[in-house]
Design a protein around this motif. Structure first.
Motif, PDB file in Angstrom:
ATOM      1  N   ALA A 100      56.802  70.365   5.056  1.00 17.17           N
ATOM      2  CA  ALA A 100      56.158  69.145   5.559  1.00 17.17           C
ATOM      3  C   ALA A 100      56.685  68.809   6.951  1.00 17.17           C
ATOM      4  O   ALA A 100      57.873  68.993   7.236  1.00 17.17           O
ATOM      5  N   ILE A 101      55.792  68.298   7.797  1.00 15.39           N
ATOM      6  CA  ILE A 101      56.140  67.902   9.164  1.00 15.39           C
ATOM      7  C   ILE A 101      55.960  66.399   9.303  1.00 15.39           C
ATOM      8  O   ILE A 101      54.865  65.879   9.105  1.00 15.39           O
ATOM      9  N   VAL A 102      57.043  65.704   9.636  1.00 13.39           N
ATOM     10  CA  VAL A 102      56.985  64.269   9.918  1.00 13.39           C
ATOM     11  C   VAL A 102      57.313  64.091  11.395  1.00 13.39           C
ATOM     12  O   VAL A 102      58.432  64.387  11.829  1.00 13.39           O
ATOM     13  N   SER A 103      56.349  63.643  12.165  1.00 11.65           N
ATOM     14  CA  SER A 103      56.528  63.504  13.609  1.00 11.65           C
ATOM     15  C   SER A 103      56.689  62.045  13.995  1.00 11.65           C
ATOM     16  O   SER A 103      55.875  61.201  13.627  1.00 11.65           O
ATOM     17  N   VAL A 104      57.753  61.758  14.740  1.00 11.87           N
ATOM     18  CA  VAL A 104      57.926  60.429  15.338  1.00 11.87           C
ATOM     19  C   VAL A 104      57.805  60.526  16.859  1.00 11.87           C
ATOM     20  O   VAL A 104      58.307  59.675  17.591  1.00 11.87           O
ATOM     21  N   ILE A 105      57.119  61.561  17.320  1.00 10.62           N
ATOM     22  CA  ILE A 105      56.929  61.782  18.751  1.00 10.62           C
ATOM     23  C   ILE A 105      55.764  60.929  19.244  1.00 10.62           C
ATOM     24  O   ILE A 105      54.645  61.022  18.720  1.00 10.62           O
ATOM     25  N   LEU A 113      49.074  68.021  16.023  1.00  9.86           N
ATOM     26  CA  LEU A 113      50.057  68.538  15.070  1.00  9.86           C
ATOM     27  C   LEU A 113      49.432  69.598  14.173  1.00  9.86           C
ATOM     28  O   LEU A 113      50.054  70.626  13.881  1.00  9.86           O
ATOM     29  N   ARG A 114      48.190  69.374  13.755  1.00  9.35           N
ATOM     30  CA  ARG A 114      47.519  70.362  12.898  1.00  9.35           C
ATOM     31  C   ARG A 114      47.240  71.649  13.665  1.00  9.35           C
ATOM     32  O   ARG A 114      47.328  72.746  13.108  1.00  9.35           O
ATOM     33  N   THR A 115      46.882  71.508  14.932  1.00 12.42           N
ATOM     34  CA  THR A 115      46.674  72.700  15.757  1.00 12.42           C
ATOM     35  C   THR A 115      47.954  73.517  15.846  1.00 12.42           C
ATOM     36  O   THR A 115      47.923  74.757  15.812  1.00 12.42           O
ATOM     37  N   PHE A 117      50.670  73.336  13.660  1.00 12.94           N
ATOM     38  CA  PHE A 117      51.326  73.691  12.401  1.00 12.94           C
ATOM     39  C   PHE A 117      50.372  74.073  11.274  1.00 12.94           C
ATOM     40  O   PHE A 117      50.801  74.264  10.140  1.00 12.94           O
ATOM     41  N   GLY A 118      49.104  74.204  11.579  1.00 16.03           N
ATOM     42  CA  GLY A 118      48.149  74.679  10.594  1.00 16.03           C
ATOM     43  C   GLY A 118      47.978  73.750   9.411  1.00 16.03           C
ATOM     44  O   GLY A 118      47.847  72.544   9.573  1.00 16.03           O
ATOM     45  N   ASP A 119      48.011  74.327   8.196  1.00 17.22           N
ATOM     46  CA  ASP A 119      47.713  73.562   6.985  1.00 17.22           C
ATOM     47  C   ASP A 119      48.944  72.916   6.364  1.00 17.22           C
ATOM     48  O   ASP A 119      48.866  72.408   5.228  1.00 17.22           O
ATOM     49  N   ARG A 120      50.048  72.930   7.044  1.00 19.82           N
ATOM     50  CA  ARG A 120      51.229  72.255   6.488  1.00 19.82           C
ATOM     51  C   ARG A 120      50.970  70.744   6.369  1.00 19.82           C
ATOM     52  O   ARG A 120      50.225  70.173   7.161  1.00 19.82           O
ATOM     53  N   PRO A 121      51.608  70.087   5.400  1.00 23.93           N
ATOM     54  CA  PRO A 121      51.461  68.622   5.296  1.00 23.93           C
ATOM     55  C   PRO A 121      51.976  67.937   6.564  1.00 23.93           C
ATOM     56  O   PRO A 121      53.071  68.255   7.039  1.00 23.93           O
ATOM     57  N   ILE A 122      51.172  67.017   7.093  1.00 23.89           N
ATOM     58  CA  ILE A 122      51.506  66.358   8.366  1.00 23.89           C
ATOM     59  C   ILE A 122      51.554  64.843   8.169  1.00 23.89           C
ATOM     60  O   ILE A 122      50.627  64.252   7.610  1.00 23.89           O
ATOM     61  N   VAL A 123      52.629  64.231   8.645  1.00 24.03           N
ATOM     62  CA  VAL A 123      52.730  62.776   8.718  1.00 24.03           C
ATOM     63  C   VAL A 123      53.078  62.423  10.155  1.00 24.03           C
ATOM     64  O   VAL A 123      54.033  62.959  10.723  1.00 24.03           O
ATOM     65  N   ARG A 124      52.275  61.542  10.745  1.00 23.03           N
ATOM     66  CA  ARG A 124      52.586  61.026  12.081  1.00 23.03           C
ATOM     67  C   ARG A 124      53.056  59.585  11.949  1.00 23.03           C
ATOM     68  O   ARG A 124      52.405  58.785  11.279  1.00 23.03           O
ATOM     69  N   ALA A 125      54.175  59.268  12.575  1.00 17.46           N
ATOM     70  CA  ALA A 125      54.737  57.923  12.448  1.00 17.46           C
ATOM     71  C   ALA A 125      55.075  57.350  13.811  1.00 17.46           C
ATOM     72  O   ALA A 125      55.429  58.077  14.738  1.00 17.46           O
ATOM     73  N   MET A 126      54.956  56.013  13.919  1.00 19.84           N
ATOM     74  CA  MET A 126      55.290  55.316  15.154  1.00 19.84           C
ATOM     75  C   MET A 126      56.298  54.209  14.838  1.00 19.84           C
ATOM     76  O   MET A 126      55.929  53.089  14.486  1.00 19.84           O
ATOM     77  N   VAL A 139      54.636  52.390  11.657  1.00 20.94           N
ATOM     78  CA  VAL A 139      53.269  52.608  11.177  1.00 20.94           C
ATOM     79  C   VAL A 139      53.053  54.116  11.081  1.00 20.94           C
ATOM     80  O   VAL A 139      53.415  54.861  11.995  1.00 20.94           O
ATOM     81  N   ALA A 140      52.488  54.552   9.966  1.00 19.17           N
ATOM     82  CA  ALA A 140      52.336  55.987   9.729  1.00 19.17           C
ATOM     83  C   ALA A 140      50.946  56.308   9.207  1.00 19.17           C
ATOM     84  O   ALA A 140      50.271  55.456   8.621  1.00 19.17           O
ATOM     85  N   ILE A 141      50.551  57.557   9.431  1.00 20.74           N
ATOM     86  CA  ILE A 141      49.281  58.065   8.907  1.00 20.74           C
ATOM     87  C   ILE A 141      49.546  59.411   8.264  1.00 20.74           C
ATOM     88  O   ILE A 141      50.294  60.234   8.806  1.00 20.74           O
ATOM     89  N   ALA A 142      48.959  59.615   7.079  1.00 22.16           N
ATOM     90  CA  ALA A 142      49.221  60.851   6.342  1.00 22.16           C
ATOM     91  C   ALA A 142      47.986  61.251   5.563  1.00 22.16           C
ATOM     92  O   ALA A 142      48.031  61.412   4.348  1.00 22.16           O
ATOM     93  N   ASN A 143      46.887  61.382   6.234  1.00 24.11           N
ATOM     94  CA  ASN A 143      45.664  61.772   5.558  1.00 24.11           C
ATOM     95  C   ASN A 143      45.787  63.172   4.959  1.00 24.11           C
ATOM     96  O   ASN A 143      46.367  64.077   5.562  1.00 24.11           O
TER      97      ASN A 143
END
Length: 278
Positions: A100-105, A113-115, A117-126, A139-143
């Protein structure tokens, strides 16, 4: 291999002020991560990273190699945005496919991020900067992320304060403008209040202390009270009094200034996101 079956190795890539503060929260007694299951990937030049590694006896490496990467179940990306294109391809080549990839960038979209890391689980957080002392909000998004990954990500993020989830990434620009950049607006308020007090004849040091403590106290009152900000404002505003005289001036310009400021920050956030997505 399922998320529960594989070793729960967490890697923090980029241990600056925010990354180090989050990691320190993870490592508290009963926290989200144990020292033996946390790896720090950072050159180790900044004092925040050095202090974190020294205090907890953590393993730190300047870069993640294939042998270390094979047991990693979750990566928290905390590098600067301009480093993303350098770091991401290397990680994509060596991380397991279900890491899983959790990005706070800041400014790196889920699509970007999907481009990378492909199909790995992605969470983007601010998160915002008060998260570095556990007083922020994230605030985070994890569709399309498994519930177990979302829960694990939230456990890591909430050491910085409450976590709010959104489902529409288009809102992230406004989030960045309001809560991400918001602490700077409050710091500017403290600056301008102190400067105004000094202009009225107060010693500079006293003016700065009064401004700082007034904002700290007002924030604490806002946190403890069930009343809305508008109700709290009205409660301390006596008709014809000194507060009313000041608010009569502020209300003629501050609402529009704040609206324009947040709008400008939101536009810049979208612009940076588009540039980072190229």
């Amino acid at each position: 291999m399922s998320d529960t079956a594989k070793p729960s190795k967490t890697v923090l890539i980029g241990a600056g002020r925010m990354g180090s503060a989050l990691a320190a929260g993870w490592l508290k007694k009963g926290g989200a991560v144990t020292p033996e299951n946390l790896l720090i990937v950072d050159p180790g030049r900044n004092e925040h990273c050095k202090a974190l590694v020294s205090k907890h006896g953590l393993k730190r490496v300047p870069e993640l190699g294939p042998r270390m990467a094979k047991d990693v179940s979750l990566v928290v990306l905390g590098v600067k945005p301009q480093k993303f294109d350098e770091v991401a391809p290397v990680l994509n080549d060596i991380l397991p496919e279900d890491t899983a990839i959790v990005s706070v960038i800041a400014g790196i979209s889920v699509r970007r991020l999907r481009t990378a890391f492909g199909d790995r689980p992605i969470v983007r957080a601010m998160p915002n900067t008060p998260a570095s002392i556990g007083k922020g909000i994230t605030v985070a998004i994890a569709n399309d992320v498994p519930a177990a990954i979302k829960r694990r990500a939230e456990k890591l993020l909430k050491v910085g304060g409450p976590v709010e989830w959104i489902t529409d990434e288009r809102h992230m620009g406004a989030v960045t403008a309001l809560s991400g950049s918001g602490p700077a607006y409050v710091f500017l308020l403290a600056e301008t209040m102190a400067a105004a007090g000094f202009a009225e004849g107060l010693p500079r040091e006293l003016a700065e202390r009064l401004a700082r403590e007034t904002i700290i106290g007002a924030a604490a009152l806002l946190a403890e009270s069930p009343d809305s900000p508008a109700d709290l404002r009205r409660a301390v505003t006596s008709p014809g009094g000194t507060t009313q005289a000041a608010l009569d001036v502020l209300m003629t310009g501050l609402p529009d200034l704040m609206r324009n400021a947040i709008s400008a920050a939101e536009r810049q956030s979208r612009k940076l996101g588009n540039e980072n997505g190229r």
